[in-house]
Every structure is written in structure tokens, then in C-alpha cells.
Design an enzyme around this catalytic site. Structure first.
Site, PDB file in Angstrom:
ATOM      1  N   ASP A  77      33.495 -12.603  21.063  1.00 59.43           N
ATOM      2  CA  ASP A  77      34.004 -13.131  22.318  1.00 59.43           C
ATOM      3  C   ASP A  77      33.696 -14.608  22.492  1.00 59.43           C
ATOM      4  OD1 ASP A  77      31.294 -12.196  22.451  1.00 59.43           O
ATOM      5  OD2 ASP A  77      31.331 -12.476  24.616  1.00 59.43           O
ATOM      6  N   GLU A 104      28.932 -10.659  23.993  1.00 61.77           N
ATOM      7  CA  GLU A 104      27.672 -11.402  23.973  1.00 61.77           C
ATOM      8  C   GLU A 104      27.630 -12.441  25.080  1.00 61.77           C
ATOM      9  OE1 GLU A 104      24.822 -14.587  22.952  1.00 61.77           O
ATOM     10  OE2 GLU A 104      26.993 -14.740  23.220  1.00 61.77           O
ATOM     11  N   GLU A 105      28.771 -13.033  25.400  1.00 60.16           N
ATOM     12  CA  GLU A 105      28.809 -14.120  26.368  1.00 60.16           C
ATOM     13  C   GLU A 105      28.713 -13.644  27.817  1.00 60.16           C
ATOM     14  OE1 GLU A 105      28.389 -17.015  25.626  1.00 60.16           O
ATOM     15  OE2 GLU A 105      29.398 -17.622  23.782  1.00 60.16           O
ATOM     16  N   GLU A 159      24.853 -18.006  15.399  1.00 63.29           N
ATOM     17  CA  GLU A 159      25.009 -18.848  16.589  1.00 63.29           C
ATOM     18  C   GLU A 159      24.847 -20.326  16.197  1.00 63.29           C
ATOM     19  OE1 GLU A 159      25.906 -18.093  19.541  1.00 63.29           O
ATOM     20  OE2 GLU A 159      25.198 -16.095  20.121  1.00 63.29           O
ATOM     21  N   HIS A 210      30.653 -23.876  24.885  1.00 61.55           N
ATOM     22  CA  HIS A 210      31.094 -23.776  26.278  1.00 61.55           C
ATOM     23  C   HIS A 210      31.661 -25.088  26.807  1.00 61.55           C
ATOM     24  CE1 HIS A 210      27.877 -20.327  26.835  1.00 61.55           C
ATOM     25  NE2 HIS A 210      28.596 -20.209  25.717  1.00 61.55           N
TER      26      HIS A 210
END
Length: 385
Positions: free
Chosen positions: A82, A144-145, A169, A356
């Protein structure tokens, strides 16, 4: 006739082009099944045994596990499927199209962290089960987000995976062996509204929240004095006062007030104990002022993670990258993997500064060293006796 996964560029294009946002806001949330189906096809073509794992209570979300080889031990290369939501007008490039420019690949998930899944498949290209003495697993998780439903479901199922895990990550190809836990807490006080001309006509919840704020700030100082971990750049637990809202009009006594807190928790501190202590301090204010009070989690806490410095995955990752394992303040799925018996490092080609953000990108010059690193890890933990 033998088959294989598509070329790396094609995989990157398809992953970035497949919408898989997860969000606690239903209007922004999407199923990750289309992306899981893409990965499943590529892994099957590469000779992996593929399992699509439904997540109980979340019918449109899935984990994916591809396994090459068999037996105990082995290595898991893991990434989440995601991304966070995005503001397309703020991007200079189409967030859902892989765009090469200025020595970078732009697109939503290039850094955090769809690209890692393609790189993991590429690193395993040409391998067969007969080449391995311990299994290689490629794991793709959901949500996960937002709430880490995918990783939590793996823990609840209790199924053992590999002995070691690498979560790709964005760490700038520097290994991370520990990170803080993350808590989000909502404090609410309910009083009694009334006409502002006479305070005795009500019980002001905002006045009570002022006292709660004073108590929380004092507790923050106590935590910082009592708990230190030198591995972290910010070596103490933190409490951030992130959101507050109360009342509805200046000429009306405030009848209710709500405060949201972010807590970053050091390894060794239990989120349940911290929530209990926060509740105790809020309760003292509520009782003293005759206010109804609640303390509730905004989401299920993400525990802190710590993999021992002498673990083989840490030592090998340090040797291969030339960097000592670090500590970070952002959360990952590592604590859940640790609960499944996997020593875990967080190690990926992206940069957290890109995560992000509009115009998220992955530098092209990170791709060759990432593939070299992943192949070396596979050789060490899956091909060596």
C-alpha cells in the site's frame, strides 16, 4: 518451456501504475488485490509457490507469500503493497505513472516502497529451488500505512516464516535494527455547557483540559528523565500534543474538549502501561473537577522493535553495506516479524525524506547496489550451509 517474471522496468511501471492506497478514511481506502494479483503472477512465473492470504475482517485486503525452496530457516524479503493517499495537483509528475527524469524514477511508492518488491523479484531471477539449501520468501503485506492489518494478521495466524527478514522500507541502504513504537491516544473530557455570563451555570471542559495538558507535559518531562536509549537521535520517549478541539462558541461554556497525542515509545516500554498511566493522570483531573473522562487509542499501538546487535542478519547487513546498524523513530512491521521468530532488519533503497511527499522518487543509482545487496543476502542465508 520455462517462464520468468517481466523485466524490472515493466514490473516497476505496473506496480506504480496500480492504485493501492490504504487509509483509515474509507473514502481514500482501496483494495490491494489488483497489485497482489500482479505480484502473484510474476512470482509464479519465476517458480515460486504462491499463497494469497485473506485478512480476517478485511475482505478486500490480502497478504501475499511467495516461497522458493523448502525446509526450515531461510530469508524473507518483505514489502508492503500500500501507499498513503496523495494530492495529485501538488505533483509535477503523474503519481500513478513511473516517470524517469533527472536520474530518478518518480511515482507514488517508488521510495516507500513498492519498488522493493520488484527489486526482490529481480534479485531472485534465474534461481530455482534446487539452488537453495534454505527457502527464500518474498512477502507482500497489506495496510502498513494505516493500521498494519497485514502484519497483525500474520502474527494472529502464528505461522512461522523464515529465520531472518529484511523489510525494504526507505533507509538509504543503511541497515536499521531498532525503532521506536508509535501510539496515538485521544483524551476526552465532558463537562456541562451553559451561558458564559455565569461560570456556575456549567462545568468548563476546556478549563479541565488545560489542567490535563499541564499534567501531560509534566509526565513528558518525567519520561524523558527516566528513560534513555543512546542509539536514537532523540534518545528519549516523546509526547506530541497534535490536535485539540473544544466547544462551539465563545459565549457558551465549553461542554466537551478532545485532545489527541502522539507518543513515540522506546524499546522496553509497554504501550499498555503507558496508556494506563495516562489514564490515571486524566482520571485525577476528571475526578477533581467533576468531569466525565475517557482515554482511548486512535489506533492499535505499534510496538517498538529491537533486533539484537549480534544477530547474523544485522552483522551480515552491516558488512555488506559498510554501515553500522542504526535506530530510527518511524514505525515498521519489524516488531510483528520479531514476534514470529524472525530476526529483522529494515533496509531499503529509498529515502525516508521522500516518503509521503509529492514527487516521491527513487534515485536510479540506488538500483544496482540494491540488487547486489539482495543477491548477497540470498547467497548468505539461502544458498550457504
Amino acid at each position: 518451456m520455462t517462464t520468468q517474471a517481466p523485466p524490472l522496468l515493466r514490473m516497476l511501471q505496473d506496480l506504480i501504475g496500480t492504485l493501492s492506497v490504504s487509509s483509515v478514511t474509507p473514502a481514500f481506502d482501496h483494495s490491494n488485490r489488483p497489485l497482489v494479483d500482479l505480484l502473484a503472477g510474476w512470482l509464479a512465473a519465476a517458480g515460486f509457490r504462491v499463497e494469497i492470504l485473506a485478512i480476517p475482517g478485511h475482505p478486500d485486503k490480502f497478504n501475499l507469500l511467495g516461497t522458493l525452496g523448502s525446509g526450515p530457516g531461510g530469508l524473507v524479503l518483505s514489502g508492503h503493497t500500500d501507499t498513503v493517499p496523495f494530492d495529485a495537483p501538488l505533483w509535477n509528475h503523474d503519481p500513478l505513472k513511473l516517470t524517469e527524469s533527472n536520474g530518478r524514477y518518480y511515482g507514488l511508492g517508488t521510495s516507500d516502497m513498492k519498488s522493493f518488491l520488484a527489486l526482490a523479484i529481480e534479485a531472485a531471477r534465474g534461481l530455482t529451488a534446487e539452488d537453495l539449501v534454505c527457502p527464500l520468501m518474498i512477502l507482500a503485506t497489506a495496510d502498513e500505512e494505516s493500521a498494519m492489518h497485514g502484519a497483525r494478521a500474520l502474527v494472529e495466524a502464528g505461522r512461522p516464516l523464515g529465520r531472518y527478514a529484511v523489510i525494504g522500507e526507505p533507509t538509504g541502504l543503511r541497515p536499521v535494527r531498532l525503532h521506536k513504537g508509535v501510539m496515538g491516544e485521544a483524551v476526552r473530557l465532558i463537562g456541562r455547557s451553559g451561558h458564559a455570563s455565569d461560570p456556575s451555570l456549567g462545568n468548563n471542559a476546556m478549563d479541565g483540559m488545560h489542567e490535563v495538558l499541564t499534567a501531560v507535559l509534566a509526565w513528558r518531562e518525567e519520561l524523558q528523565r527516566a528513560h534513555r536509549h543512546p542509539a536514537f537521535a532523540v534518545p528519549y520517549p516523546t509526547i506530541n500534543l497534535g490536535h485539540i478541539h473544544g466547544g462551539d462558541n465563545p459565549n457558551r461554556i465549553c461542554g466537551d474538549c478532545e485532545l489527541h497525542l502522539d507518543l513515540r515509545v522506546l524499546p522496553g516500554l509497554d504501550p499498555a502501561d503507558l496508556r494506563a498511566e495516562l489514564s490515571r493522570r486524566v482520571e485525577a483531573v476528571g475526578q477533581r473537577r467533576g468531569l466525565i473522562w475517557t482515554v482511548e487509542p486512535l489506533f492499535e499501538a505499534i510496538p517498538a522493535a529491537e533486533t539484537p546487535a549480534d544477530s547474523a542478519i544485522v552483522r551480515v547487513s552491516e558488512a555488506l553495506t559498510g554501515h553500522a546498524a542504526e535506530a530510527v523513530s518511524f514505525g515498521t512491521e519489524a516488531p510483528f516479524f520479531n514476534r514470529l521468530g524472525m530476526d529483522t532488519v529494515v533496509l531499503g533503497p529509498g529515502d525516508i525524506a521522500q516518503a509521503h511527499q509529492p514527487d516521491e522518487y527513487l534515485a536510479l543509482d540506488r538500483i544496482p547496489p540494491t540488487l547486489e545487496l539482495l543477491r548477497a543476502l540470498i547467497g548468505q542465508f539461502c544458498q550457504s550451509r
